[in-house]
Enzyme design. Structure first.
Site, mmCIF file in Angstrom:
data_model
loop_
_atom_site.group_PDB
_atom_site.id
_atom_site.type_symbol
_atom_site.label_atom_id
_atom_site.label_comp_id
_atom_site.label_asym_id
_atom_site.label_seq_id
_atom_site.Cartn_x
_atom_site.Cartn_y
_atom_site.Cartn_z
ATOM 1 C CB THR A 14 -0.972 -0.039 1.197
ATOM 2 O OG1 THR A 14 -1.938 1.001 1.055
ATOM 3 C CG2 THR A 14 -0.269 0.112 2.529
ATOM 4 C CG ASN A 15 -0.359 4.698 -1.343
ATOM 5 O OD1 ASN A 15 -1.025 5.465 -0.671
ATOM 6 N ND2 ASN A 15 -0.846 4.073 -2.419
ATOM 7 N NE ARG A 16 4.238 8.663 4.461
ATOM 8 C CZ ARG A 16 4.754 9.841 4.114
ATOM 9 N NH1 ARG A 16 5.603 9.912 3.124
ATOM 10 N NH2 ARG A 16 4.425 10.927 4.762
ATOM 11 C CB SER A 17 -3.088 7.803 0.282
ATOM 12 O OG SER A 17 -4.355 8.442 0.276
ATOM 13 C CB ALA A 51 -2.326 7.324 -3.325
#
Ligand code: PMT
Length: 215
Positions: free
Chosen positions: A21-24, A88
């Site tokens: 995943t990512n930091r959104s 994102a």
């Protein structure tokens, strides 16, 4: 207007307990959904997993993976006047999702990743969307040039560009500093709270839709 907003990260599962995943945080997209609903618009929020409350008066469609977000957008965008893509989306997903938890074996583990579909980039040709199309660009350098390239390639009316290498703005922050990249000009906005910026971006979308109706 009828507006679709994408928000948050996507989660791409590796096995039953792990994902990429990512930091959104979803804050930017949820602020946009809130601002549009507050202005009297009908909003569908298609969101990856976040810890946020769904704003009052907003229709909500939760998704987890990029493939699910792609499917949700393809199903609903046809009846929209405008769409803002603030999510994102993971560009890649694991080529295979293990049914059982992956065990520690060797000293290294190599993952094969497959390219995810480009949701924003599918709106014009694949989904046949002719409403107002707004993308975001999350960049760590050459902000305006990269955003302008996305605007052209993805057939957007506007790209909201943020420099995600700057501390205190962008991912998982209450504040942001953006460039509004239009086909014929660029407008830098001063750093502000995401809610204030969201009101401004919704005004831009209203103006773009009015101009489309006049044309
Ligand atoms: O959620 P927050 O913590 O509030 O953070 C806000 C934000 C930084 C996530 C937001 O402001 C932002 O920049 N969103 C876009 C993030 C991104 O993935 O940008 P990108 O430059 O990689 O993608 C360009 C555009 O294509 C985006 O509109 C994205 O939604 C879209 N995209 C990208 C890949 C893909 N497979 N499908 C897409 O639709």
């Amino acid at each position: 207007m009828k507006l679709l907003v994408t928000a948050g990260p996507t989660r791409e599962p590796l096995d039953p307990v792990r994902y990429l995943t990512n930091r959104s945080s979803g804050k930017m997209g949820y602020a946009l959904a809130h601002a549009a609903a507050h202005a009297g618009h009908r909003v569908l929020l298609v969101s990856g997993p976040t810890a946020l409350e769904v704003p009052d008066g907003v229709d909500f469609l939760p998704v987890e993976t990029a493939a699910q977000m792609f499917e949700a957008v393809s199903r609903h965008i046809g009846r929209m006047d405008a769409a803002i893509h603030a999510a994102a989306v993971a560009d890649y997903r694991p080529a295979a999702t293990a049914e059982q938890k992956i065990k520690k074996t060797g000293e290294t583990l190599t993952l094969e990743l497959l390219r995810n579909p480009d949701i924003l980039g599918s709106c014009r040709d694949a989904f046949g969307f002719d409403g107002v199309l707004v993308g975001f660009a999350a960049e760590t350098g050459n902000l305006e040039a990269n955003a302008r390239d996305k605007l052209r390639r993805k057939g957007c009316d506007l790209v909201v560009a943020n420099d995600v290498s700057q501390p205190g703005i962008g991912f998982d922050s209450d504040r942001n500093r953006v460039l509004l990249v239009h086909p014929d000009h660029t407008e830098p906005l001063p750093e502000d709270d995401k809610h204030a910026l969201a009101h401004r971006i919704v005004h831009e979308v209203e103006a773009l839709l009015a101009a489309k109706h006049r044309a």
